[in-house]
Design a protein around this motif. Sequence first.
Motif, PDB file in Angstrom:
ATOM      1  N   MET A   1       0.854  -1.169   0.000  1.00 18.60           N
ATOM      2  CA  MET A   1       0.000   0.000   0.000  1.00 18.60           C
ATOM      3  C   MET A   1       0.893   1.223   0.000  1.00 18.60           C
ATOM      4  O   MET A   1       1.854   1.302   0.756  1.00 18.60           O
ATOM      5  N   ASN A   2       0.574   2.179  -0.859  1.00 25.34           N
ATOM      6  CA  ASN A   2       1.316   3.433  -0.934  1.00 25.34           C
ATOM      7  C   ASN A   2       0.419   4.579  -0.494  1.00 25.34           C
ATOM      8  O   ASN A   2      -0.724   4.674  -0.934  1.00 25.34           O
ATOM      9  N   CYS A   3       0.922   5.441   0.370  1.00 29.20           N
ATOM     10  CA  CYS A   3       0.200   6.608   0.871  1.00 29.20           C
ATOM     11  C   CYS A   3       1.060   7.844   0.629  1.00 29.20           C
ATOM     12  O   CYS A   3       2.288   7.775   0.741  1.00 29.20           O
ATOM     13  N   THR A   4       0.429   8.967   0.295  1.00 27.51           N
ATOM     14  CA  THR A   4       1.158  10.224   0.133  1.00 27.51           C
ATOM     15  C   THR A   4       0.369  11.340   0.807  1.00 27.51           C
ATOM     16  O   THR A   4      -0.835  11.216   1.032  1.00 27.51           O
ATOM     17  N   TRP A   5       1.065  12.431   1.129  1.00 27.13           N
ATOM     18  CA  TRP A   5       0.437  13.614   1.698  1.00 27.13           C
ATOM     19  C   TRP A   5       1.265  14.825   1.330  1.00 27.13           C
ATOM     20  O   TRP A   5       2.390  14.690   0.844  1.00 27.13           O
ATOM     21  N   HIS A   6       0.681  16.017   1.505  1.00 26.88           N
ATOM     22  CA  HIS A   6       1.367  17.273   1.211  1.00 26.88           C
ATOM     23  C   HIS A   6       1.651  18.006   2.511  1.00 26.88           C
ATOM     24  O   HIS A   6       0.868  17.928   3.453  1.00 26.88           O
ATOM     25  N   GLU A   7       2.737  18.745   2.524  1.00 26.20           N
ATOM     26  CA  GLU A   7       3.060  19.543   3.706  1.00 26.20           C
ATOM     27  C   GLU A   7       2.012  20.622   3.909  1.00 26.20           C
ATOM     28  O   GLU A   7       1.360  21.061   2.961  1.00 26.20           O
ATOM     29  N   GLY A   8       1.831  21.031   5.155  1.00 29.21           N
ATOM     30  CA  GLY A   8       0.898  22.107   5.455  1.00 29.21           C
ATOM     31  C   GLY A   8       1.350  23.425   4.839  1.00 29.21           C
ATOM     32  O   GLY A   8       2.554  23.657   4.660  1.00 29.21           O
ATOM     33  N   ARG A   9       0.394  24.298   4.506  1.00 31.62           N
ATOM     34  CA  ARG A   9       0.715  25.596   3.879  1.00 31.62           C
ATOM     35  C   ARG A   9       1.738  26.393   4.667  1.00 31.62           C
ATOM     36  O   ARG A   9       2.636  26.980   4.113  1.00 31.62           O
ATOM     37  N   ASP A  10       1.531  26.431   5.974  1.00 32.31           N
ATOM     38  CA  ASP A  10       2.380  27.267   6.819  1.00 32.31           C
ATOM     39  C   ASP A  10       3.386  26.451   7.625  1.00 32.31           C
ATOM     40  O   ASP A  10       3.941  26.966   8.605  1.00 32.31           O
ATOM     41  N   ALA A  11       3.619  25.206   7.225  1.00 34.42           N
ATOM     42  CA  ALA A  11       4.535  24.346   7.992  1.00 34.42           C
ATOM     43  C   ALA A  11       5.964  24.851   7.872  1.00 34.42           C
ATOM     44  O   ALA A  11       6.440  25.158   6.771  1.00 34.42           O
ATOM     45  N   PRO A  12       6.679  24.946   8.995  1.00 34.75           N
ATOM     46  CA  PRO A  12       8.085  25.348   8.960  1.00 34.75           C
ATOM     47  C   PRO A  12       8.926  24.349   8.164  1.00 34.75           C
ATOM     48  O   PRO A  12       8.548  23.183   8.018  1.00 34.75           O
ATOM     49  N   GLY A  13      10.049  24.773   7.674  1.00 33.73           N
ATOM     50  CA  GLY A  13      10.924  23.941   6.852  1.00 33.73           C
ATOM     51  C   GLY A  13      11.463  22.714   7.552  1.00 33.73           C
ATOM     52  O   GLY A  13      11.831  21.740   6.909  1.00 33.73           O
ATOM     53  N   ASP A  14      11.514  22.736   8.908  1.00 37.91           N
ATOM     54  CA  ASP A  14      12.054  21.581   9.627  1.00 37.91           C
ATOM     55  C   ASP A  14      10.970  20.565  10.013  1.00 37.91           C
ATOM     56  O   ASP A  14      11.240  19.601  10.724  1.00 37.91           O
ATOM     57  N   THR A  15       9.750  20.749   9.519  1.00 37.75           N
ATOM     58  CA  THR A  15       8.654  19.842   9.873  1.00 37.75           C
ATOM     59  C   THR A  15       8.935  18.438   9.345  1.00 37.75           C
ATOM     60  O   THR A  15       9.334  18.263   8.195  1.00 37.75           O
ATOM     61  N   GLN A  16       8.731  17.464  10.206  1.00 37.40           N
ATOM     62  CA  GLN A  16       8.860  16.058   9.815  1.00 37.40           C
ATOM     63  C   GLN A  16       7.516  15.384  10.077  1.00 37.40           C
ATOM     64  O   GLN A  16       6.872  15.631  11.093  1.00 37.40           O
ATOM     65  N   TYR A  17       7.092  14.549   9.150  1.00 37.60           N
ATOM     66  CA  TYR A  17       5.786  13.903   9.225  1.00 37.60           C
ATOM     67  C   TYR A  17       5.951  12.413   9.502  1.00 37.60           C
ATOM     68  O   TYR A  17       6.904  11.771   9.051  1.00 37.60           O
TER      69      TYR A  17
END
Length: 191
Positions: A1-17
Amino acid sequence: MNCTWHEGRDAPGDTQYFLYWQNSREEEEKECELYVKDENGRHMGCHFQNVTIKDTVTYFVVNGSSKDSLIQFYDEYIDLYTIEKLPPPLNVTANCGGIQKDCIIQWQRPQISHSSKDRCFIYEVDIKHKERNKNYTFQNFHKKKRYLLKIRAAGNGCLVNTAWGEWSAPVKFGKNENQFFGLVFPTYFLS
């Protein structure tokens, strides 16, 4: 199974999901086994191996962390069968009789983890004929021509996705390899 998502609009550059999923309330929550990363090393997708779809709703949650800001999580309940991409039918063959002008085209249902019932599928043959059975008699066979056959499946109830799946590998049949013409036939629906 493959899942993808997009970073939040205002997420800081160091955000890790981080992605977690739970197939049923009785099972433990599982974290992604193999993350897909963007050019900055952030997790933007996940690949899970050996996933078995059950007839229950699956819970997904994406958490984010950053040293600069709080990151809002995203969660969703999904019936996995509704987004599953069906694999192609297996063992596609065309058996053309010598005297008759008919070919019997046969195949096996797609192999999926949550349904082993033949009645759960409908099929489309590349000559635009939809058929619930696992064989089709091609009556316009000309033994001096070469034909190309592909088949795909879609769910017909039974918690199987109703979207058309992948085409099977092409199967060539007939005699004359130098003559291949695209076939166009009317579409028939059988219930």
